[in-house]
Design a protein around this motif. Structure first.
Motif, PDB file in Angstrom:
ATOM      1  N   THR A 124       0.815  -1.228   0.000  1.00  0.00           N
ATOM      2  CA  THR A 124       0.000   0.000   0.000  1.00  0.00           C
ATOM      3  C   THR A 124       0.842   1.267   0.000  1.00  0.00           C
ATOM      4  O   THR A 124       0.306   2.376   0.038  1.00  0.00           O
ATOM      5  CB  THR A 124      -0.926   0.022   1.227  1.00  0.00           C
ATOM      6  OG1 THR A 124      -0.147   0.000   2.412  1.00  0.00           O
ATOM      7  CG2 THR A 124      -1.874  -1.169   1.211  1.00  0.00           C
ATOM      8  N   ASP A 125       2.164   1.114  -0.023  1.00  0.00           N
ATOM      9  CA  ASP A 125       3.046   2.282   0.016  1.00  0.00           C
ATOM     10  C   ASP A 125       3.459   2.715  -1.390  1.00  0.00           C
ATOM     11  O   ASP A 125       3.532   1.888  -2.310  1.00  0.00           O
ATOM     12  CB  ASP A 125       4.310   1.973   0.818  1.00  0.00           C
ATOM     13  CG  ASP A 125       4.000   1.608   2.262  1.00  0.00           C
ATOM     14  OD1 ASP A 125       2.873   1.907   2.710  1.00  0.00           O
ATOM     15  OD2 ASP A 125       4.875   1.025   2.925  1.00  0.00           O
ATOM     16  N   THR A 126       3.724   4.003  -1.546  1.00  0.00           N
ATOM     17  CA  THR A 126       4.215   4.544  -2.805  1.00  0.00           C
ATOM     18  C   THR A 126       5.646   5.037  -2.617  1.00  0.00           C
ATOM     19  O   THR A 126       5.932   5.775  -1.664  1.00  0.00           O
ATOM     20  CB  THR A 126       3.341   5.710  -3.290  1.00  0.00           C
ATOM     21  OG1 THR A 126       1.997   5.257  -3.459  1.00  0.00           O
ATOM     22  CG2 THR A 126       3.853   6.254  -4.615  1.00  0.00           C
ATOM     23  N   LEU A 127       6.554   4.619  -3.537  1.00  0.00           N
ATOM     24  CA  LEU A 127       7.958   5.014  -3.480  1.00  0.00           C
ATOM     25  C   LEU A 127       8.239   5.986  -4.624  1.00  0.00           C
ATOM     26  O   LEU A 127       7.954   5.686  -5.793  1.00  0.00           O
ATOM     27  CB  LEU A 127       8.885   3.808  -3.606  1.00  0.00           C
ATOM     28  CG  LEU A 127       9.075   2.914  -2.366  1.00  0.00           C
ATOM     29  CD1 LEU A 127       7.763   2.250  -1.953  1.00  0.00           C
ATOM     30  CD2 LEU A 127      10.149   1.878  -2.620  1.00  0.00           C
ATOM     31  N   LEU A 128       8.778   7.149  -4.289  1.00  0.00           N
ATOM     32  CA  LEU A 128       9.097   8.183  -5.273  1.00  0.00           C
ATOM     33  C   LEU A 128      10.567   8.547  -5.144  1.00  0.00           C
ATOM     34  O   LEU A 128      11.023   8.940  -4.062  1.00  0.00           O
ATOM     35  CB  LEU A 128       8.229   9.425  -5.058  1.00  0.00           C
ATOM     36  CG  LEU A 128       6.707   9.217  -5.100  1.00  0.00           C
ATOM     37  CD1 LEU A 128       5.980  10.439  -4.582  1.00  0.00           C
ATOM     38  CD2 LEU A 128       6.275   8.906  -6.526  1.00  0.00           C
ATOM     39  N   ASP A 129      11.337   8.408  -6.238  1.00  0.00           N
ATOM     40  CA  ASP A 129      12.770   8.709  -6.234  1.00  0.00           C
ATOM     41  C   ASP A 129      13.032   9.997  -7.007  1.00  0.00           C
ATOM     42  O   ASP A 129      12.534  10.171  -8.140  1.00  0.00           O
ATOM     43  CB  ASP A 129      13.572   7.573  -6.862  1.00  0.00           C
ATOM     44  CG  ASP A 129      13.508   6.301  -6.025  1.00  0.00           C
ATOM     45  OD1 ASP A 129      13.056   6.381  -4.857  1.00  0.00           O
ATOM     46  OD2 ASP A 129      13.889   5.233  -6.529  1.00  0.00           O
ATOM     47  N   TYR A 130      13.834  10.868  -6.429  1.00  0.00           N
ATOM     48  CA  TYR A 130      14.162  12.161  -7.034  1.00  0.00           C
ATOM     49  C   TYR A 130      15.679  12.290  -7.166  1.00  0.00           C
ATOM     50  O   TYR A 130      16.430  11.893  -6.265  1.00  0.00           O
ATOM     51  CB  TYR A 130      13.652  13.320  -6.168  1.00  0.00           C
ATOM     52  CG  TYR A 130      12.186  13.270  -5.820  1.00  0.00           C
ATOM     53  CD1 TYR A 130      11.242  13.944  -6.583  1.00  0.00           C
ATOM     54  CD2 TYR A 130      11.749  12.553  -4.710  1.00  0.00           C
ATOM     55  CE1 TYR A 130       9.898  13.909  -6.254  1.00  0.00           C
ATOM     56  CE2 TYR A 130      10.405  12.508  -4.368  1.00  0.00           C
ATOM     57  CZ  TYR A 130       9.483  13.187  -5.138  1.00  0.00           C
ATOM     58  OH  TYR A 130       8.156  13.143  -4.801  1.00  0.00           O
ATOM     59  N   GLN A 131      16.129  12.874  -8.270  1.00  0.00           N
ATOM     60  CA  GLN A 131      17.548  13.152  -8.464  1.00  0.00           C
ATOM     61  C   GLN A 131      17.779  14.657  -8.338  1.00  0.00           C
ATOM     62  O   GLN A 131      17.059  15.466  -8.923  1.00  0.00           O
ATOM     63  CB  GLN A 131      18.027  12.682  -9.838  1.00  0.00           C
ATOM     64  CG  GLN A 131      19.527  12.909 -10.067  1.00  0.00           C
ATOM     65  CD  GLN A 131      19.983  12.384 -11.422  1.00  0.00           C
ATOM     66  OE1 GLN A 131      19.181  12.001 -12.261  1.00  0.00           O
ATOM     67  NE2 GLN A 131      21.294  12.381 -11.633  1.00  0.00           N
ATOM     68  N   ILE A 132      18.801  15.030  -7.556  1.00  0.00           N
ATOM     69  CA  ILE A 132      19.090  16.432  -7.299  1.00  0.00           C
ATOM     70  C   ILE A 132      19.986  16.992  -8.408  1.00  0.00           C
ATOM     71  O   ILE A 132      20.955  16.348  -8.824  1.00  0.00           O
ATOM     72  CB  ILE A 132      19.785  16.613  -5.939  1.00  0.00           C
ATOM     73  CG1 ILE A 132      19.033  15.841  -4.851  1.00  0.00           C
ATOM     74  CG2 ILE A 132      19.894  18.083  -5.576  1.00  0.00           C
ATOM     75  CD1 ILE A 132      17.595  16.238  -4.691  1.00  0.00           C
ATOM     76  N   LYS A 133      19.683  18.190  -8.853  1.00  0.00           N
ATOM     77  CA  LYS A 133      20.503  18.857  -9.867  1.00  0.00           C
ATOM     78  C   LYS A 133      21.490  19.787  -9.170  1.00  0.00           C
ATOM     79  O   LYS A 133      21.078  20.718  -8.459  1.00  0.00           O
ATOM     80  CB  LYS A 133      19.616  19.655 -10.827  1.00  0.00           C
ATOM     81  CG  LYS A 133      18.621  18.790 -11.591  1.00  0.00           C
ATOM     82  CD  LYS A 133      17.734  19.638 -12.490  1.00  0.00           C
ATOM     83  CE  LYS A 133      16.717  18.771 -13.235  1.00  0.00           C
ATOM     84  NZ  LYS A 133      15.820  19.600 -14.090  1.00  0.00           N
ATOM     85  N   PRO A 134      22.803  19.567  -9.338  1.00  0.00           N
ATOM     86  CA  PRO A 134      23.791  20.430  -8.654  1.00  0.00           C
ATOM     87  C   PRO A 134      23.726  21.859  -9.155  1.00  0.00           C
ATOM     88  O   PRO A 134      23.307  22.130 -10.294  1.00  0.00           O
ATOM     89  CB  PRO A 134      25.123  19.763  -8.995  1.00  0.00           C
ATOM     90  CG  PRO A 134      24.860  18.980 -10.242  1.00  0.00           C
ATOM     91  CD  PRO A 134      23.431  18.534 -10.175  1.00  0.00           C
ATOM     92  N   LEU A 135      24.163  22.777  -8.317  1.00  0.00           N
ATOM     93  CA  LEU A 135      24.160  24.192  -8.693  1.00  0.00           C
ATOM     94  C   LEU A 135      25.230  24.503  -9.725  1.00  0.00           C
ATOM     95  O   LEU A 135      25.077  25.414 -10.541  1.00  0.00           O
ATOM     96  CB  LEU A 135      24.378  25.065  -7.448  1.00  0.00           C
ATOM     97  CG  LEU A 135      23.290  24.975  -6.364  1.00  0.00           C
ATOM     98  CD1 LEU A 135      23.669  25.857  -5.173  1.00  0.00           C
ATOM     99  CD2 LEU A 135      21.936  25.382  -6.924  1.00  0.00           C
ATOM    100  N   ALA A 136      26.340  23.772  -9.689  1.00  0.00           N
ATOM    101  CA  ALA A 136      27.430  23.970 -10.639  1.00  0.00           C
ATOM    102  C   ALA A 136      28.247  22.681 -10.697  1.00  0.00           C
ATOM    103  O   ALA A 136      28.192  21.839  -9.803  1.00  0.00           O
ATOM    104  CB  ALA A 136      28.309  25.146 -10.242  1.00  0.00           C
ATOM    105  N   GLU A 137      28.994  22.541 -11.766  1.00  0.00           N
ATOM    106  CA  GLU A 137      29.823  21.353 -11.926  1.00  0.00           C
ATOM    107  C   GLU A 137      30.921  21.319 -10.862  1.00  0.00           C
ATOM    108  O   GLU A 137      31.516  22.339 -10.528  1.00  0.00           O
ATOM    109  CB  GLU A 137      30.443  21.349 -13.325  1.00  0.00           C
ATOM    110  CG  GLU A 137      31.130  20.038 -13.693  1.00  0.00           C
ATOM    111  CD  GLU A 137      31.661  20.045 -15.114  1.00  0.00           C
ATOM    112  OE1 GLU A 137      32.231  19.028 -15.541  1.00  0.00           O
ATOM    113  OE2 GLU A 137      31.476  21.084 -15.799  1.00  0.00           O
TER     114      GLU A 137
END
Length: 436
Positions: A124-137
């Protein structure tokens, strides 16, 4: 020849009398600035005397020490703390610089956008994965608060937050509630500290309806973490009264502490609007919606019972007005304040113990070179010193009053010399006249 001999003797006697007069006048007749120079230079203070002294104990020898102030210092020192002085065991001044927790309260945040890269259902659980975008290389990602885009409908969900570096291995970071109900909402989860994860997973517990959380923003906020060491709590003296359909709480702050938060303890379900004022009746802006609430559900509780001024407040009293409308007053079981203290950083040495002096309204703020090395010192390992019991400083004898004060000034000194000289000249002249 006899006449000249007598005249010479009288002249020499007059000169001797003038010299003796100078000795009789003594150093008290010297100009004030000359006497001060003779006694040696002292630190510029602006005058006045210190009223209180506290021994500073150090656990070990170290290049630099940090000392956090307490309520007694704020109670008796100048409001801007300009009269603080540190002395070593010989009475010599010890240079220091001051850091104020209040100066770091202003929000300073880095905000990272993200992308939803994976969604899965586990029972009954929902899993959501997010990738973070860096501010600079080549710049590390760092954050301590997750802000989610909420569904449009009313809901309340228990959630878990996980973090990972590669999106494969995960570490549980915390749990919380996200909700939007009864005009109230919570869209963020604050973590224990800042993390450098590139991926975050949100687990929405018991979500058979499949509520969507399409967006996530990672925030790295310096507000809470940079001030943690400066925070203290206490239970203040408080008076609570009921005035018509309002609950009014007057919180005493005679120690002039920098109050950053008022925390209420309460029970029962309620939703109330409130306002915050200082002792003069001036309204103080607060963070958030200006509402206090406590809502108990079957398996969770939604609450917000903290009042946080936008900036710390040093007013001698605070007044909280809670509007009850036609409802019974809420039950307040506890009240605490959170306040911010200052820190003194000073160099170590061999001449211990140290002492902190304060309580001099006429003192001027000191200026030490150590402030120029603040950035370098902040990278050092500081040893925490502690304040001992407050003790009164013995009052030194006051300068003579009355008519004698002018004798120690330049004009008084000159006037006496001129008067004595004229008197001697007159005496000599009269003697010479009689001899002739």
């Amino acid at each position: 020849m006899r006449l000249l001999s007598k005249t010479g003797r009288r002249a020499r006697a007059a000169l001797l009398l003038a010299v003796l007069g100078g000795f009789v006048l003594g150093p008290g007749a010297l100009p004030a600035h000359s006497a001060a120079a003779a006694s040696g230079g002292t630190e510029k203070t602006g005058g006045g005397q210190w009223k209180f002294s506290r021994e500073i104990s150090v656990p070990e020898t170290a290049p630099y020490y940090e000392l956090y102030l307490d309520e007694a210092v704020y109670r008796s020192a100048a409001e801007d703390l300009r009269d603080l002085r540190i002395q070593d065991s010989t009475g010599a001044p010890v240079p220091y610089y001051r850091e104020s927790g209040a100066e770091t309260v202003e929000e300073h945040s880095a905000v990272y956008s993200t992308a939803l890269i994976h969604k899965a259902v586990k029972e009954t659980d929902t899993l959501l994965d997010y990738q973070i975008k860096p501010l600079a290389e080549h710049v590390d990602i760092q954050g301590n608060r997750l802000v989610f885009e909420l569904p449009a409908e009313s809901f309340l969900k228990h959630v878990e937050v996980w973090g990972g570096y590669d999106g494969q291995a995960w570490e549980l970071l915390g749990t919380g509630d996200l909700y939007a109900t009864s005009g109230l909402s919570e869209d963020s989860i604050t973590l224990e500290r800042s993390y450098k994860f590139s991926y975050y997973r949100l687990v929405v517990k018991n979500n058979p309806e499949g509520l969507e959380f399409p967006g996530l923003t990672l925030v790295d906020s310096s507000r809470e973490w940079s001030t943690a060491a400066f925070m203290r709590q206490k239970t203040p003296q408080t008076e609570i009264t009921q005035v018509k359909n309002r609950t009014e709480m007057v919180i005493s702050n005679t120690d002039r502490l920098r109050i950053g938060k008022v925390m209420l303890g309460s029970t029962g379900n309620f939703l109330r609007r409130y306002e915050l004022y200082d002792g003069d009746g001036v309204k103080i802006p607060v963070t958030g919606s200006g509402e206090l609430y406590w809502l108990d559900f079957k398996d969770t509780r939604i609450s917000r019972t903290e009042i946080q001024p936008v900036m710390p407040v040093t007013a001698d009293s605070l007044r909280v007005v809670i509007y009850n409308l036609d409802d019974a007053p809420i039950s307040i079981t506890d009240l605490k304040i959170e306040y911010l203290v200052d820190r003194l950083v000073f160099a170590g040495g061999e001449k211990t113990p140290y002492a902190l002096l304060y309580g001099n309204a006429l003192a001027s703020a000191p200026q030490y070179d150590i402030i120029n090395f603040k950035d370098r010192i902040s990278g050092e390992q500081l040893v925490t010193a502690a304040l001992g019991q407050e003790a009164p400083v013995p009052v030194t004898a006051a300068e003579p009053t009355g008519t004698s004060w002018w004798l120690q000034g330049r004009w008084g000194f000159n006037a006496i010399i001129i008067a004595v000289s004229l008197l001697l000249i007159l005496i000599v002249a009269r003697k010479l006249g009689r001899t002739r």
